[in-house]
Design a protein around this motif. Structure first.
Motif, PDB file in Angstrom:
ATOM      1  N   LEU A  37       0.829  -1.209   0.000  1.00 25.35           N
ATOM      2  CA  LEU A  37       0.000   0.000   0.000  1.00 25.35           C
ATOM      3  C   LEU A  37       0.859   1.253   0.000  1.00 25.35           C
ATOM      4  O   LEU A  37       0.514   2.253  -0.629  1.00 25.35           O
ATOM      5  CB  LEU A  37      -0.941   0.001   1.209  1.00 25.35           C
ATOM      6  CG  LEU A  37      -2.132  -0.938   1.109  1.00 25.35           C
ATOM      7  CD1 LEU A  37      -3.004  -0.810   2.327  1.00 25.35           C
ATOM      8  CD2 LEU A  37      -2.932  -0.633  -0.146  1.00 25.35           C
ATOM      9  N   GLN A  41       0.564   4.192  -2.686  1.00 27.58           N
ATOM     10  CA  GLN A  41       0.357   5.575  -2.260  1.00 27.58           C
ATOM     11  C   GLN A  41       1.432   6.485  -2.865  1.00 27.58           C
ATOM     12  O   GLN A  41       1.134   7.550  -3.389  1.00 27.58           O
ATOM     13  CB  GLN A  41       0.384   5.648  -0.726  1.00 27.58           C
ATOM     14  CG  GLN A  41       0.217   7.035  -0.157  1.00 27.58           C
ATOM     15  CD  GLN A  41      -1.154   7.609  -0.449  1.00 27.58           C
ATOM     16  OE1 GLN A  41      -2.111   6.876  -0.672  1.00 27.58           O
ATOM     17  NE2 GLN A  41      -1.252   8.921  -0.501  1.00 27.58           N
ATOM     18  N   LEU A  44       0.799   6.926  -6.632  1.00 22.78           N
ATOM     19  CA  LEU A  44      -0.404   7.630  -7.101  1.00 22.78           C
ATOM     20  C   LEU A  44      -0.626   8.992  -6.448  1.00 22.78           C
ATOM     21  O   LEU A  44      -1.423   9.772  -6.928  1.00 22.78           O
ATOM     22  CB  LEU A  44      -1.645   6.764  -6.855  1.00 22.78           C
ATOM     23  CG  LEU A  44      -1.716   5.477  -7.661  1.00 22.78           C
ATOM     24  CD1 LEU A  44      -2.973   4.710  -7.311  1.00 22.78           C
ATOM     25  CD2 LEU A  44      -1.703   5.770  -9.152  1.00 22.78           C
ATOM     26  N   SER A  45       0.078   9.277  -5.341  1.00 26.78           N
ATOM     27  CA  SER A  45      -0.288  10.464  -4.577  1.00 26.78           C
ATOM     28  C   SER A  45      -0.118  11.746  -5.382  1.00 26.78           C
ATOM     29  O   SER A  45      -0.929  12.655  -5.286  1.00 26.78           O
ATOM     30  CB  SER A  45       0.520  10.535  -3.287  1.00 26.78           C
ATOM     31  OG  SER A  45       1.878  10.653  -3.593  1.00 26.78           O
ATOM     32  N   ILE A  48      -3.103  12.198  -7.577  1.00 25.93           N
ATOM     33  CA  ILE A  48      -4.301  12.566  -6.822  1.00 25.93           C
ATOM     34  C   ILE A  48      -4.229  14.037  -6.421  1.00 25.93           C
ATOM     35  O   ILE A  48      -5.213  14.778  -6.501  1.00 25.93           O
ATOM     36  CB  ILE A  48      -4.450  11.648  -5.598  1.00 25.93           C
ATOM     37  CG1 ILE A  48      -4.651  10.206  -6.055  1.00 25.93           C
ATOM     38  CG2 ILE A  48      -5.612  12.077  -4.722  1.00 25.93           C
ATOM     39  CD1 ILE A  48      -4.618   9.178  -4.952  1.00 25.93           C
TER      40      ILE A  48
ATOM     41  N   THR B  84      -8.455  -0.472  -0.494  1.00 30.10           N
ATOM     42  CA  THR B  84      -7.655   0.750  -0.480  1.00 30.10           C
ATOM     43  C   THR B  84      -7.003   0.981  -1.840  1.00 30.10           C
ATOM     44  O   THR B  84      -6.962   2.112  -2.335  1.00 30.10           O
ATOM     45  CB  THR B  84      -6.587   0.662   0.617  1.00 30.10           C
ATOM     46  OG1 THR B  84      -7.201   0.209   1.805  1.00 30.10           O
ATOM     47  CG2 THR B  84      -5.934   1.997   0.852  1.00 30.10           C
ATOM     48  N   ASP B  87      -9.630   2.243  -4.150  1.00 30.20           N
ATOM     49  CA  ASP B  87      -9.987   3.617  -3.788  1.00 30.20           C
ATOM     50  C   ASP B  87      -8.960   4.604  -4.317  1.00 30.20           C
ATOM     51  O   ASP B  87      -9.300   5.625  -4.916  1.00 30.20           O
ATOM     52  CB  ASP B  87     -10.094   3.700  -2.257  1.00 30.20           C
ATOM     53  CG  ASP B  87     -10.488   5.086  -1.790  1.00 30.20           C
ATOM     54  OD1 ASP B  87     -11.425   5.638  -2.390  1.00 30.20           O
ATOM     55  OD2 ASP B  87      -9.869   5.597  -0.854  1.00 30.20           O
ATOM     56  N   ARG B  88      -7.674   4.288  -4.132  1.00 28.64           N
ATOM     57  CA  ARG B  88      -6.601   5.186  -4.599  1.00 28.64           C
ATOM     58  C   ARG B  88      -6.615   5.285  -6.127  1.00 28.64           C
ATOM     59  O   ARG B  88      -6.420   6.352  -6.697  1.00 28.64           O
ATOM     60  CB  ARG B  88      -5.234   4.707  -4.117  1.00 28.64           C
ATOM     61  CG  ARG B  88      -5.020   4.733  -2.622  1.00 28.64           C
ATOM     62  CD  ARG B  88      -4.873   6.113  -2.082  1.00 28.64           C
ATOM     63  NE  ARG B  88      -6.154   6.720  -1.816  1.00 28.64           N
ATOM     64  CZ  ARG B  88      -6.334   7.995  -1.505  1.00 28.64           C
ATOM     65  NH1 ARG B  88      -5.305   8.810  -1.424  1.00 28.64           N
ATOM     66  NH2 ARG B  88      -7.518   8.474  -1.277  1.00 28.64           N
ATOM     67  N   ALA B  91      -9.370   7.539  -7.217  1.00 29.10           N
ATOM     68  CA  ALA B  91      -9.054   8.941  -6.937  1.00 29.10           C
ATOM     69  C   ALA B  91      -8.036   9.467  -7.929  1.00 29.10           C
ATOM     70  O   ALA B  91      -8.025  10.657  -8.253  1.00 29.10           O
ATOM     71  CB  ALA B  91      -8.533   9.084  -5.508  1.00 29.10           C
ATOM     72  N   ALA B  92      -7.153   8.597  -8.427  1.00 29.91           N
ATOM     73  CA  ALA B  92      -6.109   9.064  -9.336  1.00 29.91           C
ATOM     74  C   ALA B  92      -6.607   9.147 -10.773  1.00 29.91           C
ATOM     75  O   ALA B  92      -6.251  10.072 -11.500  1.00 29.91           O
ATOM     76  CB  ALA B  92      -4.897   8.138  -9.259  1.00 29.91           C
ATOM     77  N   TYR B  95     -11.379  10.858 -10.945  1.00 26.43           N
ATOM     78  CA  TYR B  95     -11.532  11.690  -9.752  1.00 26.43           C
ATOM     79  C   TYR B  95     -12.983  12.063  -9.477  1.00 26.43           C
ATOM     80  O   TYR B  95     -13.464  11.938  -8.354  1.00 26.43           O
ATOM     81  CB  TYR B  95     -10.681  12.943  -9.904  1.00 26.43           C
ATOM     82  CG  TYR B  95     -10.613  13.769  -8.656  1.00 26.43           C
ATOM     83  CD1 TYR B  95     -10.002  13.273  -7.516  1.00 26.43           C
ATOM     84  CD2 TYR B  95     -11.163  15.035  -8.608  1.00 26.43           C
ATOM     85  CE1 TYR B  95      -9.931  14.014  -6.363  1.00 26.43           C
ATOM     86  CE2 TYR B  95     -11.104  15.789  -7.457  1.00 26.43           C
ATOM     87  CZ  TYR B  95     -10.491  15.270  -6.345  1.00 26.43           C
ATOM     88  OH  TYR B  95     -10.429  16.005  -5.202  1.00 26.43           O
ATOM     89  N   SER B  98     -14.897   9.142  -8.225  1.00 26.89           N
ATOM     90  CA  SER B  98     -14.532   8.785  -6.853  1.00 26.89           C
ATOM     91  C   SER B  98     -15.186   9.744  -5.866  1.00 26.89           C
ATOM     92  O   SER B  98     -15.560   9.344  -4.762  1.00 26.89           O
ATOM     93  CB  SER B  98     -13.014   8.768  -6.716  1.00 26.89           C
ATOM     94  OG  SER B  98     -12.566   9.676  -5.773  1.00 26.89           O
TER      95      SER B  98
END
Lengths: 228, 207
Positions: A37, A41, A44-45, A48, B84, B87-88, B91-92, B95, B98
């Motif tokens: 994870l 993260q 992709l962060s 996002i 999770t 979900d990520r 969101a990526a 958007y 989501s």
């Protein structure tokens, strides 16, 4: 002979029954999934964050001008110029930094400010944008960027109808949440069944405005002094 | 293990005979909450399919290491990880979707459908069987969600995927895209499914 073998088997039985040994798969999987994870993260962060930033930039003109007007302006290529700033406030010896967006009409006339603010909601952090006119005397709009309030109750803070009551509210005094129909100019109608969520949003706006209202007004009055 | 269904049987059963929504009546929270538009329903079905497939495969791979009293912890851990990830990813790369689905994507973790499949099938059968089971159940779930979403969106807005299906004079039944519409639609469809079941079993009895 028999006694020694029994202690060995007892020992091995106790070893077999130890919690850690029984749970090795849980611990191992938790570590492995945790690492996986983290990787996701990290990968992709940034994407996002870009999505969030893009949404903020799209919403800023709508908060200042209202949704219909902003779309008309964007269509005629007369969209607002947006400049991101940060305002630092000393509060009880602690520095607090607010992100604000200064907006100007294409001819350079100031259109207003949009501030980003966040605070505790009923369930989790609420992050929102709200707009004020150039002199920071009245609100021009509100948009909820992020919330995890109860579906069906608290998440109604994102409803356009509820958010619209903030438009044109004067900023002279603290806004107050009331139940059963707002009457006064400083009153906000609570969402039925979600008084805490309604209050959270209003408190975030009140607090942020109390912190930055003077700075915004003086920045607007003396636009040259803002470079420090 | 001779009495366990084969991979093919698992796959077929998941689609209609053991449909997650209409026969098992599981996973109703997203079924009611996100079926006001077809797009949201299909995204939810896709996310559930991804989580179900991954969770079933992982559970099946480690099925011989599971301790009876620790299995639920491991199922939940596995499911939460893949939820999770889903979900990520939403969101990526999706958007707006989501944001529309909001808390319902993280809430897949507590979707009984997935933990039920881990328990019933994946923790007892081979990877291939578990994967076919996940595929069948996912198709069944997607069918259920899209049948409800289709009815609600068409009656509520007169459109499907943004295309107008009903004539302009159709007075949009707004209640259908609001929460009561979900209960009305699900109730009627569940009733219809049960009625078909009864008629069919009567037929076989008479033969």
């Amino acid at each position: 002979m028999t006694t020694s073998s029994s202690t060995i088997s007892e020992k091995s039985e106790r070893f077999q029954n130890s919690y850690l040994l029984q749970a090795w798969l849980v611990i191992g999987l938790a570590l492995f999934f945790g690492i996986a994870l983290t990787g996701i993260q990290i990968a992709l962060s940034s994407r996002i964050e870009t999505n969030k930033k893009k949404e903020t930039m799209e919403k800023v003109p709508e908060i200042i001008l209202g949704a219909n007007h902003a779309q008309n302006q964007a269509a005629t290529d007369k969209s607002l110029k947006i400049e991101q700033r940060s305002i630092t406030v000393d509060k009880n010896n602690r520095k607090k930094v607010y992100t604000v967006f200064e907006t100007r009409y294409p001819d350079g006339k100031p259109a207003g400010w949009v501030a980003k603010a966040s605070g505790q909601g009923y369930a989790d952090k609420i992050e929102l944008l709200f707009g004020v006119d150039p002199g920071a005397t009245k609100l021009t709009g509100l948009f909820i960027l992020e919330q995890k309030e109860t579906p069906g109750l608290g998440n109604k803070i994102t409803d356009q109808h509820w958010r619209d009551q903030f438009i044109l509210k004067p900023t002279g005094r603290m806004l107050k949440v009331v139940k059963g129909g707002a009457k006064g100019p400083y009153e906000i109608d609570a969402i039925t069944g979600a008084t805490i969520s309604s209050k959270s949003v209003t408190t975030i706006i009140n607090k942020t405005l109390a912190d930055i209202q003077k700075q915004l007004a003086s920045l607007a009055a003396n636009p040259k002094e803002d470079n420090q | 293990m001779a009495d366990q269904p084969t991979a093919y049987e698992r796959f077929i059963q998941g689609i209609l005979p053991e449909n997650p929504v209409y026969r098992q009546v599981l996973g109703l929270c997203p079924t009611l909450a996100v079926t006001n538009s077809m797009n949201a329903a299909l995204t939810m079905a896709g996310a559930v399919a991804f989580v179900l497939l991954c969770a079933n495969i992982v559970t099946s791979l480690i099925r011989n290491l599971l301790r009876p009293h620790l299995r639920i912890v491991i199922f939940t851990l596995t499911i939460a990880t893949f939820v999770t990830i889903a979900d990520r990813f939403l969101a990526a790369y999706m958007y707006q979707m989501s944001k529309t689905l909001g808390p319902y994507i993280p809430l897949i973790i507590v979707n009984c459908l997935i933990i039920c499949r881990c328990e019933v099938c994946a923790s007892k059968q081979s990877v291939w069987t578990a994967a076919s089971d996940a595929a069948g159940q996912s198709i069944g779930y997607a069918l259920a969600l899209s049948s409800i979403a289709g009815i609600r969106e068409i009656l509520g807005t007169g459109m499907l995927f943004g295309f107008r299906l009903l004539p302009e004079i159709w007075p949009d039944w707004v209640i259908m895209v609001l929460p009561p519409g979900a209960f009305i639609t699900l109730g009627l469809l569940l009733g219809a499914a049960n009625w078909i079941q009864i008629v069919q079993s009567k037929k076989t009895d008479n033969n």
